[in-house]
Enzyme design. Sequence first.
Site, mmCIF file in Angstrom:
data_model
loop_
_atom_site.group_PDB
_atom_site.id
_atom_site.type_symbol
_atom_site.label_atom_id
_atom_site.label_comp_id
_atom_site.label_asym_id
_atom_site.label_seq_id
_atom_site.Cartn_x
_atom_site.Cartn_y
_atom_site.Cartn_z
ATOM 1 N N HIS A 168 33.303 95.425 99.472
ATOM 2 C CA HIS A 168 32.393 95.897 100.508
ATOM 3 C C HIS A 168 32.136 97.400 100.323
ATOM 4 O O HIS A 168 32.663 98.221 101.065
ATOM 5 C CB HIS A 168 33.007 95.594 101.884
ATOM 6 C CG HIS A 168 32.169 95.993 103.057
ATOM 7 N ND1 HIS A 168 30.786 96.091 103.010
ATOM 8 C CD2 HIS A 168 32.533 96.307 104.337
ATOM 9 C CE1 HIS A 168 30.346 96.462 104.213
ATOM 10 N NE2 HIS A 168 31.379 96.605 105.021
ATOM 11 N N CYS A 186 27.150 100.139 107.973
ATOM 12 C CA CYS A 186 27.384 99.122 106.946
ATOM 13 C C CYS A 186 26.142 98.276 106.691
ATOM 14 O O CYS A 186 26.103 97.504 105.740
ATOM 15 C CB CYS A 186 28.537 98.210 107.342
ATOM 16 S SG CYS A 186 30.031 99.107 107.717
ATOM 17 N N LYS A 190 34.707 90.083 101.480
ATOM 18 C CA LYS A 190 36.156 89.996 101.363
ATOM 19 C C LYS A 190 36.632 90.132 99.923
ATOM 20 O O LYS A 190 37.591 90.846 99.643
ATOM 21 C CB LYS A 190 36.644 88.650 101.937
ATOM 22 C CG LYS A 190 38.124 88.370 101.708
ATOM 23 C CD LYS A 190 38.993 89.308 102.532
ATOM 24 C CE LYS A 190 40.419 89.411 102.016
ATOM 25 N NZ LYS A 190 40.573 90.316 100.869
#
Lengths: 357, 145, 385
Positions: free
Chosen positions: C332, C83, C328
């Site tokens: 993402h 990520c 959020k």
Amino acid sequence: MYENGHRIMKPSRPVGIVGYGAYVPRYRLPGVEISRLWTGGAEPPPVREKAVPGPDEDVVTMSIEAARNALARAGIAANRLRAVWVGSESHPYAVKPSATIVAEAIGATPHVQAGDWEFACKAGTEAMQAAIGFVGSGMADYAMAIGADTAQGRPGDALEYTAGAGGAAFILGPAEESLAILEGSLSYVTDTPDFWRRAHARYPEHGGRFTGEPAYFHHIVEAARQLMEALGTRPEDYTYAVFHQPNVKFPQKAAKMLGFRPEQIQTGLLVDEIGNTYAGSCLIGLTAILDEARPGDRILAVSFGSGAGSDAFSLVVTEAIRERRDRAPRTRDYIARRVVIDYATYARYRGKIVLDT
Amino acid sequence: MHPARAWRGRSQRYRLEGEICEGCGARLFPPRDICPECQRPARTPYPLSGRGEVYSYTVVYEPPAGYEEQAPYIVALIRLEEGPLVSAMLTDVGPEEVYIGMPVEMVTRVLHRQGEHGVIAYGYKFRPVLRRTVMLPSPSAPVTA
Amino acid sequence: MREVAIIGIGQTPVGEHWEKGLRELALEALEAAIRDAGVERLDALYIGNMLSGQVESQEHLGALVADFAGMHGVEAVKVEAACASGAAALRIGYAMVAGGLADFVAVVGVEKMTDASGEAITAALATAADAEYEAVHGMTFTALNALLMRRYMHEYGYRREDFAPFSINAHRNAVHNPCAMLRFPITAEAFASARMIADPITLLDASPVCDGAAAVILCPADQARAFQERPVRIRASAVATDTVALHDRRDPLWLEAVALSAYRAFQQAGVRPEDVDFFELHDAFTIMAALSLEASGFAPRGRGVAMALEGAIFRDGRLPIATMGGLKARGHPVGATGIYQVVEAVLQLRGQAGPNQIPNARLGMTQNIGGTGATVITHILEAMD
Ligand SMILES: [Zn+2]
């Protein structure tokens, strides 16, 4: 050594059980739940409930736990086992031994015989006979025999009420180290197709009432009677007896036919609580007896495997039972660990709901 | 998944075999060959007891591909009595019974099956320590006639 | 070493781009950034991406995107750090310009997640964890964060509802971000009753699965004004790593790589935590936001959630976070996230953040986290006067 017209089997080196262990999964399916689904509750179930394996359990995992319990009781290192044999009719693989996985998991590899046995419900005692021969001949000091099953009955079939799950492991070793010494064993085998499952079939077929007199009763009674005759023992010489338990009535009737009293088979008669555990049935019963037996007690254990045959064993418990018994969970500990499930959960756990095709 | 992947880790997976650092005595799981405590080689196999307690846990309601048949299932971090933390599923227990600090023991179970045809992956999971039933001296035990 | 500036930014809306693939998304963001910078040529292109191989059966994104963008012959490479792939690509681009190996560099973060089923994307994301000792046990990314969150609640005595401010803040800020995915406010009541994914994590603790691409153009700071009225200087770029597996950490509730990466960044920039005007942190889950605040030095241990409860993280608070919606609510798209954070920080530093503008924002920090904290990349950005 052969005696009595080659019938009884006695190893030339005295052999006994040095360790034993049981395993029963925690889930229970009540008979009334099956009856509710298929007969609207009209048919009284042949057993109160049966043990059902969880979704992450199979013959290998149950065998591993039973084997670890047996090793703990025996107090020997796993690499001293010269054989790990698993008897079952529900090996997770058609080709690929369960025994290698069990042997690896308990740390018995690589200098070990490992193989799977199949003889319906007597595959475990068949392995036990071989282990007795292995130790008795001096080829090994210790050999492990396991009987375990996660048997399935076709949904709605009479077998579905009883087809349970569980297993037991026994380590055979020199008599002087044993918690129960083998007096002798006897096998009685004929070709009797009372129950079978073809190679690629999911569920077994059976001959209905043909499974009774000519199959179960004939083989059990002959094996037990001829063993006692050869040993010169009588039913009253035994503190305990345990027979293969396809339901509650069969072993009760077999005991009566042989002249045993209900109290003698009570301790080992578990089918009403865990169902018929097939290759594990008579052997788990034997573990429950060893959990309670006292030194000097004599035990008769008789298996039955469809197809058909019986192995009968006569054992005498030694002093060693006192300290070894509590080195591992008792069979009753597993039976007491009980979570009731409904038919839907059972169907899911047992792969009766098709998730992918 | 190729069977060699699970196979090469069979000692760890089947029986929780870790390593011990000859330098400082740290017991390591998973095996990592270099001791994180003292940076010296730690390649001596060491069997972990399999006893520990729940450090944290969660219930997975949305499983990854290959784990659908077991969902919802509980995964946890277990603090082994030898020190290491280990990630594993909890089995034979419902979510409502689990708590942080719960004593657990290792069992070997099916991790995943890869459908009807694949190789079955076995490995460690943890369950609540099996309760021993109280065995009273049984007056009803049969006596020899 | 040369100082490096960001002279162009571009982003696609975050969401479900059914009509666009990886290359189209990447090009859209890249073109926007090139337009914004007004550059004629690029010396190199770095692509931050995590899942293209698993979801699209496509690796080799450097050459793929360069070719699709008509940048024949240009140096181009994909950078992967789970990520944190986006910020990792930026780190490489930064190093190239700072080291004098290139003058004009484009960095694109791109991710296409919606072409995979839910189970497949869950499995794909779990590849950021330890495949042999975490994922094989059915561990998902959400589960790993849930383990952290439960332990955190246990050690510090928080309730699940106490994490609500993180999500409320993110959703509130996303309303005014045209590129955000979830542009609606949420209430504390909605947070409390949201659907459980991995107890105690619910849908409203977690960032959504989505597609998106974002891009920045870098050049030496001394040339920046020729292209951009309001360039932004990269004051710090710092990477740190930790164990991939959560269970290998001495103290799972202390994100050591966050602490190291933030410490290095503060050192490089010569600033202190209290000098930072806003913080684009990696709020993939509310628990990650809390742990990131603590290890970065903005809150004492165990006080990250308290800091949120006190309102310090809101736009008018001491340290605004997720000012454009965060992971959020902006969304993402994993390998693109690190670049989205930087694009949003640049908007703040240029004074172009619209209704979400932090007054007098001069110094912004971004932090991109790979896995459960195994790779952490912190950048500190400053408006150039
Ligand atoms: Zn060491």
